[in-house]
Design an enzyme around this catalytic site. Structure first.
Site, PDB file in Angstrom:
ATOM      1  CB  SER A  73      -0.951  -0.079   1.203  1.00 58.59           C
ATOM      2  OG  SER A  73      -1.821   0.989   1.254  1.00 58.59           O
TER       3      SER A  73
ATOM      4  CE  LYS B 168      -5.449  -1.985   0.052  1.00 60.94           C
ATOM      5  NZ  LYS B 168      -5.537  -0.538  -0.193  1.00 60.94           N
TER       6      LYS B 168
ATOM      7  CG  ASP C 281       9.250   4.481 -11.103  1.00 64.66           C
ATOM      8  OD1 ASP C 281       9.926   3.433 -11.035  1.00 64.66           O
ATOM      9  OD2 ASP C 281       8.065   4.502 -11.471  1.00 64.66           O
TER      10      ASP C 281
END
Length: 417
Positions: free
Chosen positions: A313, A338, A324
């Site tokens: 989550s 999730k 990233d």
């Protein structure tokens, strides 16, 4: 005369229409919705307006409402049952009804299904089984040896197959010192019974220590246990304090961190980034909201993040954002997966509704739901005891140290030192 008759007829006709309309208005209150039906309608409307999947699991959502309201709903308990049946048709374990007590308890701990044994639980979307996301650090469940991905087959001899997430959580809650018996199923090991003594769950989200690498470089070891309302502030204090003490690099341990508040994940990503996108949110219109970092970061020192199957989550939002943006390297195992965002709505009678309103994508537009995030360096790890985390027996931690020392060497070469 014929003209007059026509006029009278027209007047009579319009009078008749007016009367029938007036009757319609007049009769309406007799068929007014009961309080129980109003509550069902309230839930239906919220889902209709906000739910991520506008096919509502490939069904006519208006017909679902009609069907539920056709049957008599005699009392509050019946209304709650009708709502749960209506939501069940969406086949989404995260969109769920919370009675007033469950709603209050979710607001208090702001981090999902915390219980008297200290477990974060979820229904596996594929298998429908009740699964452990992660035990809370230092909790009775962790001490009893319960692990991420364990499946809870029975609670006190009662099968979890027909229990909702909140019913299962409620059965594991109880007075401090009382005992609960769980039947656990684990890959490769079959079923085993584990007895857990309930206790108060301490929710201090941050552990912070200044350590020294084998090369003598001072670095900060930070462990974040969950994303509650205090997490960002606590972590900011810890980083500032470690910076003053001379930390030249960081390891952020998100293993077995089951997540919590989306906003806390975003705020913590901002502590590490000068600029860049943190996360994209995609609702059913496909509209993308995005959250950005606006700097300055609290530190530019090299960062390695530890992740595993219990990293879920908000933890995945943070790990994905820093991976990233090239801000951190990830070490460990692929995360839980999730990627859905729920919003909490308070209903008119004090109960609550959690609705999946959006999904999220990492800055490189990776959708991680059910897939998880793959680390840069994959290191599998046997289950550790609490005291072994961050020690020589912790292979993932040792691998993170190796990555840090390489990064420190590269950083020194880059500055010409």
């Amino acid at each position: 005369m014929g003209f007059m008759q026509k006029q009278v007829f027209r007047l009579g006709f319009s009078l008749l229409v007016a009367l029938s309309l007036a009757c319609g208005i007049f009769i309406q209150p007799a068929a007014a919705l009961t309080d129980e039906q109003k509550l069902v309608s309230e839930v239906w409307r919220i889902v209709n307006r906000t739910y991520l999947d506008d096919t509502f699991n490939h069904q006519n959502w208006a017909a679902v409402r009609q069907k539920v309201l056709e049957k008599p709903i005699s009392d509050q308990k019946a209304a709650y049952g009708a709502i749960q049946n209506m939501l069940k048709t969406l086949d989404d374990p995260f969109t769920r009804f919370l009675d007033p007590e469950q709603y209050r308890s979710l607001q208090v701990n702001t981090s999902g299904e915390l219980t008297g044994v200290g477990l974060q639980i979820a229904l596996n979307p594929q298998s429908g089984k009740l699964e452990v996301v992660a035990p809370i650090a230092g909790s009775p469940a962790e001490k009893a040896g319960i692990r991420p991905r364990d499946r809870i087959v029975k609670i006190e001899g009662i099968s979890t197959t027909d229990l909702t997430l909140d019913e299962a959580a409620a059965r594991m809650r109880g007075p401090i010192g009382s005992l609960v018996t769980l039947l656990i199923e684990r890959d490769g090991e079959g079923e085993q019974e584990i007895r857990v003594v309930r206790d108060r769950i301490a929710l201090n989200p941050v552990v912070a220590e200044l350590r020294s690498s084998p090369q003598g470089t001072p670095y900060g070891y930070l462990r974040l246990n969950q994303f509650n309302a205090n997490a960002s502030m606590e972590l900011a204090h810890a980083i500032s304090s470690l910076e003053k003490k001379g930390a030249a690099a960081y390891i952020l341990d998100l293993r077995n961190n089951p997540g919590g508040l989306l906003q806390a994940g975003i705020e913590i990503a901002r502590l590490w980034l000068d600029s860049g996108t943190i996360v994209y949110t995609v609702n059913r219109q496909g509209i993308q909201g995005s959250f950005e970092a606006f700097g300055p970061a609290l530190t530019d020192d090299p960062l390695v993040i530890l992740v595993n199957q219990g990293t879920a989550s908000a933890s995945e939002i943070l790990a994905g954002a820093l991976q990233d943006n090239g801000r951190a390297e990830l070490v460990g195992e692929t995360t839980f997966g999730k990627g859905l965002i729920q919003s909490l709505f308070e209903l008119s009678d004090g109960s609550g509704l959690a609705v999946t309103i959006a999904k999220y994508e990492t800055p490189n537009h990776r959708d991680i739901n059910k897939l998880g995030i793959k680390p840069d360096t994959v290191v599998t790890q046997q289950i550790l005891t609490r005291d072994e985390i961050g020690t020589e027996t912790d292979l993932q931690y040792q691998a993170a140290l190796d990555v840090l020392s390489k990064n420190a060497v590269v950083a020194k070469l880059g500055t010409g030192e």
